[in-house]
Design a protein around this motif. Structure first.
Motif, PDB file in Angstrom:
ATOM      1  N   UNK A  76       0.796  -1.241   0.000  1.00 59.78           N
ATOM      2  CA  UNK A  76       0.000   0.000   0.000  1.00 59.78           C
ATOM      3  C   UNK A  76       0.826   1.288   0.000  1.00 59.78           C
ATOM      4  N   UNK A  77       2.149   1.203  -0.153  1.00 60.61           N
ATOM      5  CA  UNK A  77       2.953   2.437  -0.174  1.00 60.61           C
ATOM      6  C   UNK A  77       3.629   2.606  -1.522  1.00 60.61           C
ATOM      7  N   UNK A 101      11.691  -7.099 -20.323  1.00 58.62           N
ATOM      8  CA  UNK A 101      10.451  -7.779 -20.726  1.00 58.62           C
ATOM      9  C   UNK A 101       9.772  -7.007 -21.864  1.00 58.62           C
ATOM     10  N   UNK A 102       9.760  -5.664 -21.739  1.00 58.02           N
ATOM     11  CA  UNK A 102       9.132  -4.846 -22.798  1.00 58.02           C
ATOM     12  C   UNK A 102       9.841  -5.068 -24.141  1.00 58.02           C
ATOM     13  N   UNK A 103      11.169  -5.156 -24.066  1.00 57.38           N
ATOM     14  CA  UNK A 103      11.938  -5.335 -25.297  1.00 57.38           C
ATOM     15  C   UNK A 103      11.605  -6.677 -25.963  1.00 57.38           C
ATOM     16  N   UNK A 104      11.551  -7.737 -25.155  1.00 55.47           N
ATOM     17  CA  UNK A 104      11.243  -9.070 -25.709  1.00 55.47           C
ATOM     18  C   UNK A 104       9.830  -9.099 -26.293  1.00 55.47           C
ATOM     19  N   UNK A 105       8.885  -8.439 -25.593  1.00 53.03           N
ATOM     20  CA  UNK A 105       7.480  -8.485 -26.030  1.00 53.03           C
ATOM     21  C   UNK A 105       7.158  -7.425 -27.086  1.00 53.03           C
ATOM     22  N   UNK A 106       8.114  -6.501 -27.329  1.00 51.52           N
ATOM     23  CA  UNK A 106       7.850  -5.409 -28.264  1.00 51.52           C
ATOM     24  C   UNK A 106       6.738  -4.499 -27.753  1.00 51.52           C
ATOM     25  N   UNK A 107       6.800  -4.230 -26.454  1.00 51.13           N
ATOM     26  CA  UNK A 107       5.741  -3.456 -25.798  1.00 51.13           C
ATOM     27  C   UNK A 107       6.283  -2.082 -25.417  1.00 51.13           C
ATOM     28  N   UNK A 108       5.433  -1.049 -25.569  1.00 53.50           N
ATOM     29  CA  UNK A 108       5.919   0.303 -25.259  1.00 53.50           C
ATOM     30  C   UNK A 108       5.299   0.852 -23.965  1.00 53.50           C
ATOM     31  N   UNK A 109       4.355   0.119 -23.389  1.00 49.71           N
ATOM     32  CA  UNK A 109       3.591   0.680 -22.269  1.00 49.71           C
ATOM     33  C   UNK A 109       4.315   0.524 -20.927  1.00 49.71           C
ATOM     34  N   UNK A 110       3.994   1.452 -20.003  1.00 46.88           N
ATOM     35  CA  UNK A 110       4.545   1.344 -18.655  1.00 46.88           C
ATOM     36  C   UNK A 110       3.635   0.475 -17.781  1.00 46.88           C
ATOM     37  N   UNK A 111       4.208   0.052 -16.642  1.00 47.21           N
ATOM     38  CA  UNK A 111       3.497  -0.927 -15.810  1.00 47.21           C
ATOM     39  C   UNK A 111       2.987  -0.314 -14.516  1.00 47.21           C
ATOM     40  N   UNK A 112       1.776  -0.682 -14.186  1.00 42.94           N
ATOM     41  CA  UNK A 112       1.197  -0.345 -12.885  1.00 42.94           C
ATOM     42  C   UNK A 112       1.320  -1.614 -12.039  1.00 42.94           C
ATOM     43  N   UNK A 113       2.066  -1.525 -10.937  1.00 45.04           N
ATOM     44  CA  UNK A 113       2.387  -2.728 -10.155  1.00 45.04           C
ATOM     45  C   UNK A 113       1.874  -2.576  -8.730  1.00 45.04           C
ATOM     46  N   UNK A 114       1.172  -3.583  -8.298  1.00 44.84           N
ATOM     47  CA  UNK A 114       0.648  -3.582  -6.928  1.00 44.84           C
ATOM     48  C   UNK A 114       1.138  -4.871  -6.276  1.00 44.84           C
ATOM     49  N   UNK A 115       1.947  -4.731  -5.228  1.00 45.57           N
ATOM     50  CA  UNK A 115       2.592  -5.907  -4.668  1.00 45.57           C
ATOM     51  C   UNK A 115       2.336  -6.000  -3.162  1.00 45.57           C
ATOM     52  N   UNK A 116       2.093  -7.209  -2.690  1.00 41.48           N
ATOM     53  CA  UNK A 116       1.905  -7.422  -1.247  1.00 41.48           C
ATOM     54  C   UNK A 116       2.918  -8.447  -0.785  1.00 41.48           C
ATOM     55  N   UNK A 117       3.654  -8.060   0.238  1.00 41.79           N
ATOM     56  CA  UNK A 117       4.678  -8.918   0.794  1.00 41.79           C
ATOM     57  C   UNK A 117       4.195  -9.475   2.114  1.00 41.79           C
ATOM     58  N   UNK A 118       4.170 -10.794   2.254  1.00 41.66           N
ATOM     59  CA  UNK A 118       3.794 -11.322   3.566  1.00 41.66           C
ATOM     60  C   UNK A 118       5.040 -11.655   4.385  1.00 41.66           C
ATOM     61  N   UNK A 119       6.220 -11.274   3.860  1.00 38.23           N
ATOM     62  CA  UNK A 119       7.447 -11.497   4.631  1.00 38.23           C
ATOM     63  C   UNK A 119       7.451 -10.442   5.740  1.00 38.23           C
ATOM     64  N   UNK A 120       7.357 -10.851   7.018  1.00 39.62           N
ATOM     65  CA  UNK A 120       7.278  -9.847   8.074  1.00 39.62           C
ATOM     66  C   UNK A 120       8.552  -9.006   8.138  1.00 39.62           C
ATOM     67  N   UNK A 121       8.401  -7.746   8.521  1.00 34.75           N
ATOM     68  CA  UNK A 121       9.560  -6.854   8.615  1.00 34.75           C
ATOM     69  C   UNK A 121      10.588  -7.476   9.544  1.00 34.75           C
ATOM     70  N   UNK A 122      11.838  -7.407   9.127  1.00 35.61           N
ATOM     71  CA  UNK A 122      12.939  -7.938   9.937  1.00 35.61           C
ATOM     72  C   UNK A 122      12.731  -9.393  10.341  1.00 35.61           C
TER      73      UNK A 122
END
Ligand code: PMV
Length: 320
Positions: free
Chosen positions: A63-64, A78-99
Protein backbone atom coordinates in the motif's frame (compact mmCIF):
# COMPACT_ATOMS: atom_id res chain seq x y z
CA UNK A 1 -7.02 -6.36 -23.57
CA UNK A 2 -6.97 -9.17 -21.04
CA UNK A 3 -3.39 -10.25 -21.63
CA UNK A 4 -1.99 -6.90 -20.42
CA UNK A 5 -2.70 -7.88 -16.83
CA UNK A 6 -1.41 -10.78 -14.73
CA UNK A 7 -1.00 -11.71 -11.09
CA UNK A 8 1.74 -13.99 -9.72
CA UNK A 9 2.82 -15.32 -6.34
CA UNK A 10 6.24 -16.55 -5.21
CA UNK A 11 7.69 -17.82 -1.93
CA UNK A 12 11.01 -16.75 -0.49
CA UNK A 13 13.93 -19.16 -0.57
CA UNK A 14 16.82 -19.85 1.79
CA UNK A 15 20.20 -21.05 0.54
CA UNK A 16 21.59 -24.15 2.20
CA UNK A 17 24.80 -23.92 0.15
CA UNK A 18 25.33 -20.16 -0.12
CA UNK A 19 26.54 -17.97 -2.90
CA UNK A 20 28.62 -14.94 -1.95
CA UNK A 21 30.24 -12.74 -4.59
CA UNK A 22 29.61 -11.96 -8.25
CA UNK A 23 31.67 -12.73 -11.30
CA UNK A 24 29.79 -10.26 -13.49
CA UNK A 25 28.18 -7.31 -11.73
CA UNK A 26 26.15 -6.06 -14.73
CA UNK A 27 24.61 -9.48 -15.46
CA UNK A 28 24.54 -10.26 -11.72
CA UNK A 29 26.19 -13.62 -12.34
CA UNK A 30 27.32 -15.38 -9.15
CA UNK A 31 30.95 -16.30 -8.47
CA UNK A 32 29.74 -19.70 -7.25
CA UNK A 33 26.61 -21.83 -7.57
CA UNK A 34 24.10 -22.26 -4.75
CA UNK A 35 21.51 -24.72 -3.48
CA UNK A 36 18.34 -23.48 -1.84
CA UNK A 37 14.94 -24.41 -0.45
CA UNK A 38 11.87 -22.47 -1.62
CA UNK A 39 9.33 -21.94 1.15
CA UNK A 40 5.53 -22.00 1.01
CA UNK A 41 5.20 -18.95 3.22
CA UNK A 42 6.02 -16.13 3.53
CA UNK A 43 6.15 -14.65 0.06
CA UNK A 44 4.95 -12.03 -2.37
CA UNK A 45 1.84 -11.52 -4.51
CA UNK A 46 2.15 -9.08 -7.39
CA UNK A 47 -0.34 -7.67 -9.90
CA UNK A 48 1.04 -6.07 -13.07
CA UNK A 49 -1.00 -4.12 -15.62
CA UNK A 50 0.57 -2.43 -18.63
CA UNK A 51 -1.40 0.82 -19.15
CA UNK A 52 -1.58 3.49 -21.81
CA UNK A 53 -2.25 6.18 -19.22
CA UNK A 54 1.12 5.89 -17.40
CA UNK A 55 4.21 7.99 -18.20
CA UNK A 56 6.48 5.79 -16.04
CA UNK A 57 6.39 2.50 -14.14
CA UNK A 58 4.56 2.77 -10.83
CA UNK A 59 5.11 0.37 -7.90
CA UNK A 60 2.89 0.24 -4.83
CA UNK A 61 4.33 -2.16 -2.24
CA UNK A 62 2.21 -3.03 0.81
CA UNK A 63 0.00 0.00 0.00
CA UNK A 64 2.95 2.44 -0.17
CA UNK A 65 4.12 4.10 -3.38
CA UNK A 66 7.83 3.31 -3.87
CA UNK A 67 10.06 6.13 -5.09
CA UNK A 68 13.31 4.41 -6.01
CA UNK A 69 12.54 0.79 -6.73
CA UNK A 70 15.17 -1.02 -8.82
CA UNK A 71 12.71 -2.59 -11.21
CA UNK A 72 13.25 -0.80 -14.52
CA UNK A 73 15.97 -3.21 -15.74
CA UNK A 74 13.61 -6.17 -15.38
CA UNK A 75 10.62 -4.35 -16.91
CA UNK A 76 12.63 -2.86 -19.80
CA UNK A 77 13.96 -6.32 -20.63
CA UNK A 78 10.45 -7.78 -20.73
CA UNK A 79 9.13 -4.85 -22.80
CA UNK A 80 11.94 -5.34 -25.30
CA UNK A 81 11.24 -9.07 -25.71
CA UNK A 82 7.48 -8.49 -26.03
CA UNK A 83 7.85 -5.41 -28.26
CA UNK A 84 5.74 -3.46 -25.80
CA UNK A 85 5.92 0.30 -25.26
CA UNK A 86 3.59 0.68 -22.27
CA UNK A 87 4.55 1.34 -18.65
CA UNK A 88 3.50 -0.93 -15.81
CA UNK A 89 1.20 -0.35 -12.89
CA UNK A 90 2.39 -2.73 -10.16
CA UNK A 91 0.65 -3.58 -6.93
CA UNK A 92 2.59 -5.91 -4.67
CA UNK A 93 1.91 -7.42 -1.25
CA UNK A 94 4.68 -8.92 0.79
CA UNK A 95 3.79 -11.32 3.57
CA UNK A 96 7.45 -11.50 4.63
CA UNK A 97 7.28 -9.85 8.07
CA UNK A 98 9.56 -6.85 8.61
CA UNK A 99 12.94 -7.94 9.94
CA UNK A 100 11.96 -11.59 9.76
CA UNK A 101 15.48 -12.37 8.70
CA UNK A 102 14.18 -13.68 5.41
CA UNK A 103 15.10 -11.66 2.34
CA UNK A 104 11.96 -10.58 0.52
CA UNK A 105 13.83 -9.52 -2.62
CA UNK A 106 13.88 -13.10 -3.94
CA UNK A 107 10.11 -13.63 -3.79
CA UNK A 108 9.59 -10.00 -4.83
CA UNK A 109 11.57 -10.21 -8.07
CA UNK A 110 10.30 -13.71 -8.89
CA UNK A 111 6.64 -12.65 -8.54
CA UNK A 112 7.20 -9.35 -10.37
CA UNK A 113 9.12 -11.04 -13.18
CA UNK A 114 6.47 -13.70 -13.76
CA UNK A 115 3.52 -11.28 -13.51
CA UNK A 116 5.12 -8.76 -15.90
CA UNK A 117 6.20 -11.51 -18.31
CA UNK A 118 2.70 -12.89 -18.48
CA UNK A 119 0.99 -9.47 -18.55
CA UNK A 120 3.16 -8.69 -21.59
CA UNK A 121 1.61 -11.73 -23.31
CA UNK A 122 4.73 -13.92 -23.13
CA UNK A 123 4.20 -17.68 -22.59
CA UNK A 124 4.98 -19.28 -19.22
CA UNK A 125 5.79 -22.94 -18.68
CA UNK A 126 6.48 -23.59 -14.96
CA UNK A 127 8.45 -26.77 -15.74
CA UNK A 128 10.61 -25.04 -18.30
CA UNK A 129 10.63 -21.24 -17.90
CA UNK A 130 12.01 -19.12 -20.73
CA UNK A 131 15.74 -18.61 -19.99
CA UNK A 132 15.39 -14.91 -20.80
CA UNK A 133 12.96 -14.54 -17.89
CA UNK A 134 15.38 -16.38 -15.58
CA UNK A 135 18.17 -14.00 -16.57
CA UNK A 136 16.07 -10.87 -16.13
CA UNK A 137 14.85 -11.98 -12.69
CA UNK A 138 18.47 -12.65 -11.65
CA UNK A 139 19.47 -9.10 -12.58
CA UNK A 140 16.96 -7.90 -9.97
CA UNK A 141 18.32 -10.16 -7.22
CA UNK A 142 20.91 -12.93 -7.39
CA UNK A 143 18.82 -15.35 -5.35
CA UNK A 144 15.46 -14.56 -7.02
CA UNK A 145 15.57 -17.06 -9.92
CA UNK A 146 15.61 -19.85 -7.32
CA UNK A 147 12.10 -18.78 -6.21
CA UNK A 148 10.71 -19.56 -9.67
CA UNK A 149 10.98 -23.25 -8.73
CA UNK A 150 9.63 -25.06 -5.67
CA UNK A 151 11.44 -27.20 -3.09
CA UNK A 152 15.18 -27.77 -3.46
CA UNK A 153 16.77 -25.73 -6.25
CA UNK A 154 20.28 -25.56 -7.68
CA UNK A 155 21.47 -22.29 -9.19
CA UNK A 156 24.19 -23.18 -11.67
CA UNK A 157 27.29 -20.99 -11.55
CA UNK A 158 28.05 -21.05 -15.27
CA UNK A 159 24.61 -20.32 -16.68
CA UNK A 160 23.40 -18.39 -13.63
CA UNK A 161 20.12 -20.27 -14.01
CA UNK A 162 18.12 -22.41 -11.57
CA UNK A 163 17.12 -26.10 -11.82
CA UNK A 164 14.77 -27.96 -9.48
CA UNK A 165 16.28 -30.93 -7.60
CA UNK A 166 14.30 -33.94 -6.54
CA UNK A 167 14.58 -35.39 -3.04
CA UNK A 168 12.38 -37.43 -0.73
CA UNK A 169 13.68 -35.55 2.32
CA UNK A 170 10.75 -34.05 4.23
CA UNK A 171 12.32 -31.00 5.85
CA UNK A 172 11.32 -27.75 7.55
CA UNK A 173 13.12 -24.56 8.53
CA UNK A 174 12.68 -23.14 12.01
CA UNK A 175 13.28 -19.39 11.71
CA UNK A 176 14.53 -17.44 14.73
CA UNK A 177 14.25 -13.65 14.61
CA UNK A 178 16.96 -12.11 16.79
CA UNK A 179 16.73 -8.38 16.10
CA UNK A 180 14.45 -5.82 14.48
CA UNK A 181 17.35 -3.65 13.27
CA UNK A 182 17.86 -3.20 9.52
CA UNK A 183 21.13 -4.71 8.27
CA UNK A 184 23.87 -2.09 8.02
CA UNK A 185 25.62 -3.48 4.89
CA UNK A 186 23.61 -4.76 1.90
CA UNK A 187 24.55 -8.19 0.57
CA UNK A 188 25.66 -6.59 -2.71
CA UNK A 189 28.10 -4.23 -0.92
CA UNK A 190 29.15 -6.98 1.48
CA UNK A 191 30.01 -9.29 -1.42
CA UNK A 192 32.16 -6.63 -3.09
CA UNK A 193 34.01 -5.90 0.15
CA UNK A 194 34.66 -9.59 0.85
CA UNK A 195 35.79 -10.40 -2.68
CA UNK A 196 38.14 -7.40 -2.76
CA UNK A 197 39.66 -7.61 0.72
CA UNK A 198 39.24 -11.01 2.39
CA UNK A 199 42.28 -13.29 2.00
CA UNK A 200 39.93 -16.21 2.69
CA UNK A 201 37.55 -15.44 -0.18
CA UNK A 202 39.56 -17.37 -2.82
CA UNK A 203 39.47 -20.40 -0.52
CA UNK A 204 35.67 -20.07 -0.18
CA UNK A 205 35.35 -20.04 -3.97
CA UNK A 206 37.81 -22.91 -4.46
CA UNK A 207 35.97 -25.20 -2.01
CA UNK A 208 32.53 -24.31 -3.23
CA UNK A 209 32.09 -26.77 -6.08
CA UNK A 210 32.84 -29.69 -3.77
CA UNK A 211 30.34 -28.33 -1.22
CA UNK A 212 27.62 -28.13 -3.84
CA UNK A 213 28.31 -31.66 -5.09
CA UNK A 214 28.18 -32.98 -1.55
CA UNK A 215 24.82 -31.34 -0.89
CA UNK A 216 23.42 -32.60 -4.21
CA UNK A 217 24.57 -36.13 -3.40
CA UNK A 218 22.91 -35.91 0.00
CA UNK A 219 19.60 -34.97 -1.68
CA UNK A 220 19.89 -37.79 -4.17
CA UNK A 221 20.54 -40.34 -1.43
CA UNK A 222 18.01 -38.73 0.97
CA UNK A 223 20.78 -38.39 3.56
CA UNK A 224 19.58 -35.68 5.94
CA UNK A 225 22.67 -35.72 8.17
CA UNK A 226 24.94 -35.18 5.19
CA UNK A 227 22.74 -32.33 3.90
CA UNK A 228 22.71 -30.70 7.35
CA UNK A 229 26.48 -30.92 7.71
CA UNK A 230 27.00 -29.40 4.25
CA UNK A 231 24.53 -26.63 5.19
CA UNK A 232 26.43 -25.70 8.35
CA UNK A 233 29.83 -25.83 6.65
CA UNK A 234 28.61 -23.49 3.93
CA UNK A 235 27.34 -20.96 6.48
CA UNK A 236 30.50 -21.09 8.58
CA UNK A 237 32.78 -20.68 5.56
CA UNK A 238 30.78 -17.79 4.16
CA UNK A 239 30.70 -15.90 7.46
CA UNK A 240 34.36 -16.67 8.21
CA UNK A 241 35.51 -15.17 4.93
CA UNK A 242 33.29 -12.10 5.44
CA UNK A 243 34.73 -11.62 8.91
CA UNK A 244 38.26 -11.61 7.48
CA UNK A 245 37.38 -8.65 5.19
CA UNK A 246 38.98 -5.25 5.70
CA UNK A 247 37.14 -3.61 7.42
CA UNK A 248 35.64 -6.77 8.94
CA UNK A 249 32.11 -7.65 7.91
CA UNK A 250 30.18 -9.42 10.62
CA UNK A 251 26.44 -10.09 10.49
CA UNK A 252 26.45 -12.58 13.38
CA UNK A 253 25.78 -11.33 16.90
CA UNK A 254 26.18 -12.92 20.32
CA UNK A 255 22.52 -13.97 20.02
CA UNK A 256 23.27 -15.84 16.77
CA UNK A 257 26.05 -17.69 18.59
CA UNK A 258 23.66 -18.59 21.42
CA UNK A 259 21.28 -20.19 18.92
CA UNK A 260 24.19 -21.98 17.21
CA UNK A 261 25.21 -23.43 20.59
CA UNK A 262 21.63 -24.47 21.31
CA UNK A 263 21.42 -26.22 17.93
CA UNK A 264 24.66 -28.06 18.67
CA UNK A 265 23.38 -29.22 22.04
CA UNK A 266 20.00 -30.27 20.60
CA UNK A 267 21.95 -32.38 18.15
CA UNK A 268 24.00 -33.93 20.95
CA UNK A 269 20.75 -34.84 22.65
CA UNK A 270 19.70 -36.74 19.52
CA UNK A 271 17.58 -34.17 17.64
CA UNK A 272 18.91 -33.82 14.09
CA UNK A 273 19.01 -30.08 13.30
CA UNK A 274 21.48 -27.78 11.56
CA UNK A 275 21.84 -23.98 11.40
CA UNK A 276 22.07 -21.67 8.41
CA UNK A 277 22.53 -17.87 8.49
CA UNK A 278 22.41 -15.28 5.70
CA UNK A 279 23.43 -11.62 5.62
CA UNK A 280 21.92 -10.86 9.02
CA UNK A 281 21.98 -12.18 12.60
CA UNK A 282 18.92 -14.44 12.38
CA UNK A 283 19.42 -18.19 12.51
CA UNK A 284 17.33 -20.61 10.45
CA UNK A 285 17.41 -24.20 11.56
CA UNK A 286 17.03 -27.07 9.10
CA UNK A 287 15.33 -30.13 10.55
CA UNK A 288 13.00 -32.92 9.53
CA UNK A 289 9.39 -31.79 9.38
CA UNK A 290 8.42 -34.23 12.14
CA UNK A 291 10.90 -32.53 14.54
CA UNK A 292 10.03 -28.91 13.67
CA UNK A 293 7.63 -28.26 16.56
CA UNK A 294 10.09 -29.56 19.13
CA UNK A 295 13.00 -27.55 17.66
CA UNK A 296 10.76 -24.48 17.64
CA UNK A 297 9.80 -24.92 21.31
CA UNK A 298 13.41 -25.47 22.37
CA UNK A 299 14.66 -22.31 20.60
CA UNK A 300 11.81 -20.01 21.72
CA UNK A 301 13.57 -18.73 24.87
CA UNK A 302 16.53 -17.49 22.78
CA UNK A 303 14.70 -15.46 20.13
CA UNK A 304 12.31 -12.53 19.76
CA UNK A 305 10.11 -14.68 17.54
CA UNK A 306 10.31 -18.22 16.17
CA UNK A 307 8.29 -19.75 13.35
CA UNK A 308 8.20 -22.89 11.22
CA UNK A 309 8.53 -22.55 7.44
CA UNK A 310 7.73 -25.48 5.15
CA UNK A 311 8.87 -26.09 1.56
CA UNK A 312 6.58 -24.66 -1.10
CA UNK A 313 5.99 -24.65 -4.84
CA UNK A 314 7.63 -22.24 -7.24
CA UNK A 315 6.22 -18.98 -8.61
CA UNK A 316 2.66 -19.30 -9.95
CA UNK A 317 0.18 -17.31 -11.97
CA UNK A 318 -3.13 -16.82 -10.21
CA UNK A 319 -6.47 -15.38 -11.29
CA UNK A 320 -7.11 -11.96 -9.81
O1 PMV B 1 19.96 -12.35 -3.15
P1 PMV B 1 21.24 -11.61 -3.01
O2 PMV B 1 21.92 -11.42 -4.31
O3 PMV B 1 21.07 -10.35 -2.23
O4 PMV B 1 22.27 -12.50 -2.12
C1 PMV B 1 21.93 -13.50 -1.22
C2 PMV B 1 23.11 -13.88 -0.38
C3 PMV B 1 22.87 -14.94 0.66
O5 PMV B 1 21.53 -14.95 1.10
C4 PMV B 1 23.76 -14.68 1.87
C5 PMV B 1 23.26 -16.32 0.12
C6 PMV B 1 22.30 -16.96 -0.86
O6 PMV B 1 22.78 -17.79 -1.68
O7 PMV B 1 21.07 -16.70 -0.79
Amino acid sequence: MAHLHACATAGINVALVKYWGKRDAALNLPAVGSLSLTLAEPGTKTNVTFCESLAEDRLVLNSELQKSAKISGLLNGIREIAGLKLFADIESTNTVPTAAGLASSASGFAALGLAAWSAAGLPWNPENPDPRLLDLVRIGSGSAPRSLFGGFVLLDRDSGRPHPLHSELDVALVVTVLSDAQKSVSSRDGMTLTAQTSPYYPAFVAEHEAELKDAQESLKSNNFKRLGEATERSTIRMHACMWASNPPLRYLTHRSLQVIEAVESLRQSGLACYFTIDAGPHVKVLCLRRDATEVCERLKPLADRVSIALPGHGARLIEE
